[in-house]
Design a protein around this motif. Structure first.
Motif, PDB file in Angstrom:
ATOM      1  N   LEU A 125      16.587 -28.496 -39.391  1.00 22.47           N
ATOM      2  CA  LEU A 125      15.416 -28.885 -40.176  1.00 22.47           C
ATOM      3  C   LEU A 125      14.196 -29.096 -39.278  1.00 22.47           C
ATOM      4  O   LEU A 125      13.096 -28.594 -39.562  1.00 22.47           O
ATOM      5  N   LEU A 126      14.381 -29.831 -38.179  1.00 22.78           N
ATOM      6  CA  LEU A 126      13.267 -30.094 -37.273  1.00 22.78           C
ATOM      7  C   LEU A 126      12.787 -28.809 -36.593  1.00 22.78           C
ATOM      8  O   LEU A 126      11.594 -28.654 -36.321  1.00 22.78           O
ATOM      9  N   SER A 127      13.713 -27.895 -36.334  1.00 22.39           N
ATOM     10  CA  SER A 127      13.334 -26.659 -35.646  1.00 22.39           C
ATOM     11  C   SER A 127      12.381 -25.810 -36.482  1.00 22.39           C
ATOM     12  O   SER A 127      11.601 -25.019 -35.935  1.00 22.39           O
ATOM     13  N   LEU A 128      12.422 -25.984 -37.801  1.00 24.86           N
ATOM     14  CA  LEU A 128      11.539 -25.199 -38.663  1.00 24.86           C
ATOM     15  C   LEU A 128      10.068 -25.492 -38.383  1.00 24.86           C
ATOM     16  O   LEU A 128       9.209 -24.639 -38.624  1.00 24.86           O
ATOM     17  N   MET A 129       9.766 -26.691 -37.872  1.00 26.83           N
ATOM     18  CA  MET A 129       8.375 -27.041 -37.567  1.00 26.83           C
ATOM     19  C   MET A 129       7.806 -26.157 -36.466  1.00 26.83           C
ATOM     20  O   MET A 129       6.585 -26.003 -36.355  1.00 26.83           O
ATOM     21  N   GLY A 130       8.679 -25.576 -35.642  1.00 28.20           N
ATOM     22  CA  GLY A 130       8.218 -24.638 -34.631  1.00 28.20           C
ATOM     23  C   GLY A 130       8.474 -23.200 -35.013  1.00 28.20           C
ATOM     24  O   GLY A 130       7.630 -22.320 -34.800  1.00 28.20           O
ATOM     25  N   LEU A 131       9.641 -22.942 -35.621  1.00 36.44           N
ATOM     26  CA  LEU A 131      10.027 -21.569 -35.922  1.00 36.44           C
ATOM     27  C   LEU A 131       9.134 -20.929 -36.979  1.00 36.44           C
ATOM     28  O   LEU A 131       8.718 -19.775 -36.839  1.00 36.44           O
ATOM     29  N   VAL A 132       8.830 -21.667 -38.049  1.00 30.92           N
ATOM     30  CA  VAL A 132       8.057 -21.085 -39.152  1.00 30.92           C
ATOM     31  C   VAL A 132       6.623 -20.752 -38.733  1.00 30.92           C
ATOM     32  O   VAL A 132       6.179 -19.610 -38.892  1.00 30.92           O
ATOM     33  N   PRO A 133       5.862 -21.719 -38.190  1.00 29.11           N
ATOM     34  CA  PRO A 133       4.495 -21.350 -37.784  1.00 29.11           C
ATOM     35  C   PRO A 133       4.474 -20.346 -36.644  1.00 29.11           C
ATOM     36  O   PRO A 133       3.585 -19.492 -36.576  1.00 29.11           O
ATOM     37  N   GLY A 134       5.480 -20.433 -35.750  1.00 30.66           N
ATOM     38  CA  GLY A 134       5.536 -19.471 -34.654  1.00 30.66           C
ATOM     39  C   GLY A 134       5.744 -18.062 -35.155  1.00 30.66           C
ATOM     40  O   GLY A 134       5.056 -17.126 -34.726  1.00 30.66           O
ATOM     41  N   ALA A 135       6.695 -17.888 -36.067  1.00 29.72           N
ATOM     42  CA  ALA A 135       6.947 -16.559 -36.625  1.00 29.72           C
ATOM     43  C   ALA A 135       5.728 -16.051 -37.391  1.00 29.72           C
ATOM     44  O   ALA A 135       5.399 -14.853 -37.338  1.00 29.72           O
ATOM     45  N   TYR A 136       5.050 -16.939 -38.094  1.00 27.84           N
ATOM     46  CA  TYR A 136       3.845 -16.542 -38.843  1.00 27.84           C
ATOM     47  C   TYR A 136       2.758 -16.031 -37.902  1.00 27.84           C
ATOM     48  O   TYR A 136       2.137 -14.986 -38.162  1.00 27.84           O
ATOM     49  N   GLY A 165       1.408 -15.137 -28.041  1.00 28.12           N
ATOM     50  CA  GLY A 165       1.868 -16.073 -27.016  1.00 28.12           C
ATOM     51  C   GLY A 165       2.147 -17.457 -27.575  1.00 28.12           C
ATOM     52  O   GLY A 165       3.189 -18.071 -27.296  1.00 28.12           O
ATOM     53  N   GLU A 166       1.197 -17.964 -28.377  1.00 34.41           N
ATOM     54  CA  GLU A 166       1.393 -19.283 -28.977  1.00 34.41           C
ATOM     55  C   GLU A 166       2.565 -19.267 -29.956  1.00 34.41           C
ATOM     56  O   GLU A 166       3.327 -20.241 -30.043  1.00 34.41           O
ATOM     57  N   GLY A 167       2.708 -18.166 -30.690  1.00 36.20           N
ATOM     58  CA  GLY A 167       3.829 -18.057 -31.617  1.00 36.20           C
ATOM     59  C   GLY A 167       5.169 -18.088 -30.904  1.00 36.20           C
ATOM     60  O   GLY A 167       6.095 -18.784 -31.331  1.00 36.20           O
ATOM     61  N   LEU A 168       5.273 -17.358 -29.801  1.00 34.46           N
ATOM     62  CA  LEU A 168       6.515 -17.364 -29.031  1.00 34.46           C
ATOM     63  C   LEU A 168       6.803 -18.756 -28.475  1.00 34.46           C
ATOM     64  O   LEU A 168       7.961 -19.206 -28.456  1.00 34.46           O
ATOM     65  N   ALA A 169       5.758 -19.450 -28.014  1.00 32.68           N
ATOM     66  CA  ALA A 169       5.945 -20.803 -27.497  1.00 32.68           C
ATOM     67  C   ALA A 169       6.423 -21.739 -28.602  1.00 32.68           C
ATOM     68  O   ALA A 169       7.292 -22.591 -28.385  1.00 32.68           O
ATOM     69  N   MET A 170       5.872 -21.595 -29.794  1.00 29.78           N
ATOM     70  CA  MET A 170       6.308 -22.433 -30.917  1.00 29.78           C
ATOM     71  C   MET A 170       7.752 -22.138 -31.299  1.00 29.78           C
ATOM     72  O   MET A 170       8.525 -23.052 -31.615  1.00 29.78           O
ATOM     73  N   VAL A 171       8.116 -20.871 -31.279  1.00 25.47           N
ATOM     74  CA  VAL A 171       9.510 -20.504 -31.548  1.00 25.47           C
ATOM     75  C   VAL A 171      10.416 -21.133 -30.493  1.00 25.47           C
ATOM     76  O   VAL A 171      11.508 -21.631 -30.805  1.00 25.47           O
ATOM     77  N   GLY A 172       9.955 -21.133 -29.248  1.00 24.04           N
ATOM     78  CA  GLY A 172      10.722 -21.779 -28.184  1.00 24.04           C
ATOM     79  C   GLY A 172      10.899 -23.264 -28.439  1.00 24.04           C
ATOM     80  O   GLY A 172      11.981 -23.822 -28.224  1.00 24.04           O
ATOM     81  N   LEU A 173       9.843 -23.925 -28.904  1.00 21.68           N
ATOM     82  CA  LEU A 173       9.950 -25.349 -29.230  1.00 21.68           C
ATOM     83  C   LEU A 173      10.980 -25.581 -30.330  1.00 21.68           C
ATOM     84  O   LEU A 173      11.809 -26.490 -30.242  1.00 21.68           O
ATOM     85  N   GLY A 174      10.913 -24.755 -31.372  1.00 24.66           N
ATOM     86  CA  GLY A 174      11.863 -24.913 -32.464  1.00 24.66           C
ATOM     87  C   GLY A 174      13.301 -24.687 -32.011  1.00 24.66           C
ATOM     88  O   GLY A 174      14.203 -25.468 -32.351  1.00 24.66           O
ATOM     89  N   ALA A 175      13.520 -23.627 -31.238  1.00 19.97           N
ATOM     90  CA  ALA A 175      14.870 -23.334 -30.754  1.00 19.97           C
ATOM     91  C   ALA A 175      15.377 -24.442 -29.840  1.00 19.97           C
ATOM     92  O   ALA A 175      16.557 -24.809 -29.884  1.00 19.97           O
ATOM     93  N   SER A 176      14.493 -25.008 -29.014  1.00 17.62           N
ATOM     94  CA  SER A 176      14.907 -26.057 -28.087  1.00 17.62           C
ATOM     95  C   SER A 176      15.382 -27.303 -28.831  1.00 17.62           C
ATOM     96  O   SER A 176      16.342 -27.966 -28.413  1.00 17.62           O
ATOM     97  N   ILE A 177      14.722 -27.628 -29.931  1.00 24.93           N
ATOM     98  CA  ILE A 177      15.123 -28.797 -30.719  1.00 24.93           C
ATOM     99  C   ILE A 177      16.513 -28.597 -31.313  1.00 24.93           C
ATOM    100  O   ILE A 177      17.365 -29.490 -31.283  1.00 24.93           O
ATOM    101  N   LEU A 178      16.760 -27.403 -31.847  1.00 20.13           N
ATOM    102  CA  LEU A 178      18.080 -27.105 -32.416  1.00 20.13           C
ATOM    103  C   LEU A 178      19.158 -27.182 -31.343  1.00 20.13           C
ATOM    104  O   LEU A 178      20.220 -27.793 -31.554  1.00 20.13           O
ATOM    105  N   MET A 179      18.897 -26.599 -30.170  1.00 19.56           N
ATOM    106  CA  MET A 179      19.860 -26.641 -29.078  1.00 19.56           C
ATOM    107  C   MET A 179      20.158 -28.077 -28.664  1.00 19.56           C
ATOM    108  O   MET A 179      21.315 -28.469 -28.473  1.00 19.56           O
ATOM    109  N   PHE A 180      19.099 -28.870 -28.548  1.00 18.79           N
ATOM    110  CA  PHE A 180      19.258 -30.244 -28.081  1.00 18.79           C
ATOM    111  C   PHE A 180      20.080 -31.056 -29.083  1.00 18.79           C
ATOM    112  O   PHE A 180      20.964 -31.825 -28.702  1.00 18.79           O
ATOM    113  N   MET A 181      19.813 -30.898 -30.376  1.00 21.51           N
ATOM    114  CA  MET A 181      20.525 -31.680 -31.390  1.00 21.51           C
ATOM    115  C   MET A 181      21.999 -31.282 -31.470  1.00 21.51           C
ATOM    116  O   MET A 181      22.872 -32.143 -31.672  1.00 21.51           O
ATOM    117  N   ILE A 182      22.307 -30.004 -31.329  1.00 20.16           N
ATOM    118  CA  ILE A 182      23.706 -29.588 -31.312  1.00 20.16           C
ATOM    119  C   ILE A 182      24.398 -30.175 -30.086  1.00 20.16           C
ATOM    120  O   ILE A 182      25.551 -30.625 -30.155  1.00 20.16           O
TER     121      ILE A 182
END
Length: 229
Positions: A125-136, A165-182
């Motif tokens: 859920l938290l990762s969506l805050m980075g993944l969605v705007p990043g992908a957009y 570039g900013e989108g990829l960075a945001m995707v990275g933020l989202g992915a990092s949150i998911l990895m950390f929580m798992i």
């Protein structure tokens, strides 16, 4: 107003850190951060964590955008990453893990599988805050999700590159949150703590730091500064 809020947050964070340093009281942490910390080590845990909170307070103060130059923001982000990493390492070293409980008890009385599912769901859920705007931003080349002063001086021809570039960075933020929580899920419910959980948390933290720094450096590169005129 942004400056006032930043100073206030930095001040409160510093006061809490100083309190922990002086008193050795670790109760400001969540109970699961010291649940398996020996009584004799709890004052040391509190004092070391307090030092990192002071570092975080300095980082927050340096990141106030309207008061300081760009280099101060970059230093602030670096200290923020160092402070967070130091806090996590300190807790894990004294407590045996970031989130601990009795063996097999899980989180909040939940079983191990349920606890893992909760951590994964929260992370997703938290990762969506980075993944969605990043992908957009990657798909559209639209940088309007950034503050206007972050692209005020960007040449039109460079806008798609900034968006990517900013989108990829945001995707990275989202992915990092998911990895950390798992990773937290694995660390909190499994005994002994598996190596994959530790590795996933370290990798998530490193990706988060790299993504955050990349976002700032890309803005400075294309915009000339973080706060364009």
């Amino acid at each position: 107003m942004e400056g006032f809020i930043g100073v206030a947050i930095a001040g409160v964070t510093a006061l809490l850190g100083v309190y922990m340093i002086v008193t050795g009281d670790c109760r400001l942490l969540h109970g699961y951060h010291y649940a398996t910390t020996p009584e004799s080590e709890r004052p040391l845990l509190a004092r070391e964590t307090g030092v990192w909170m002071v570092v975080l307070a300095v980082a927050i103060a340096l990141m106030i955008p309207s008061a300081l130059p760009d280099w101060a923001t970059v230093v602030g982000v670096t200290l923020l990453v160092v402070g967070i990493a130091g806090t996590l390492v300190t807790i894990a070293r004294h407590n045996g893990g970031l989130v601990t409980s009795a063996a097999g008890a899980g989180l909040g009385g939940l079983g191990p599988r349920a606890s893992m599912a909760v951590c994964a769901a929260v992370g997703a859920l938290l990762s969506l805050m980075g993944l969605v705007p990043g992908a957009y931003m990657i798909a559209t080349g639209d940088v309007s999700l950034l503050h206007g002063y972050h692209y005020a001086n960007v040449a039109p021809a460079d806008v798609p590159a900034l968006a990517t570039g900013e989108g990829l960075a945001m995707v990275g933020l989202g992915a990092s949150i998911l990895m950390f929580m798992i990773g937290i899920g694995g660390q909190s419910v499994l005994r002994p703590v598996p190596r994959w959980a530790k590795a996933l948390m370290v990798a998530g933290g490193a990706l988060f730091a790299a993504s955050l720094v990349a976002m700032l450096l890309l803005i400075i590169h294309f915009n000339g500064s973080l706060m364009g005129a």
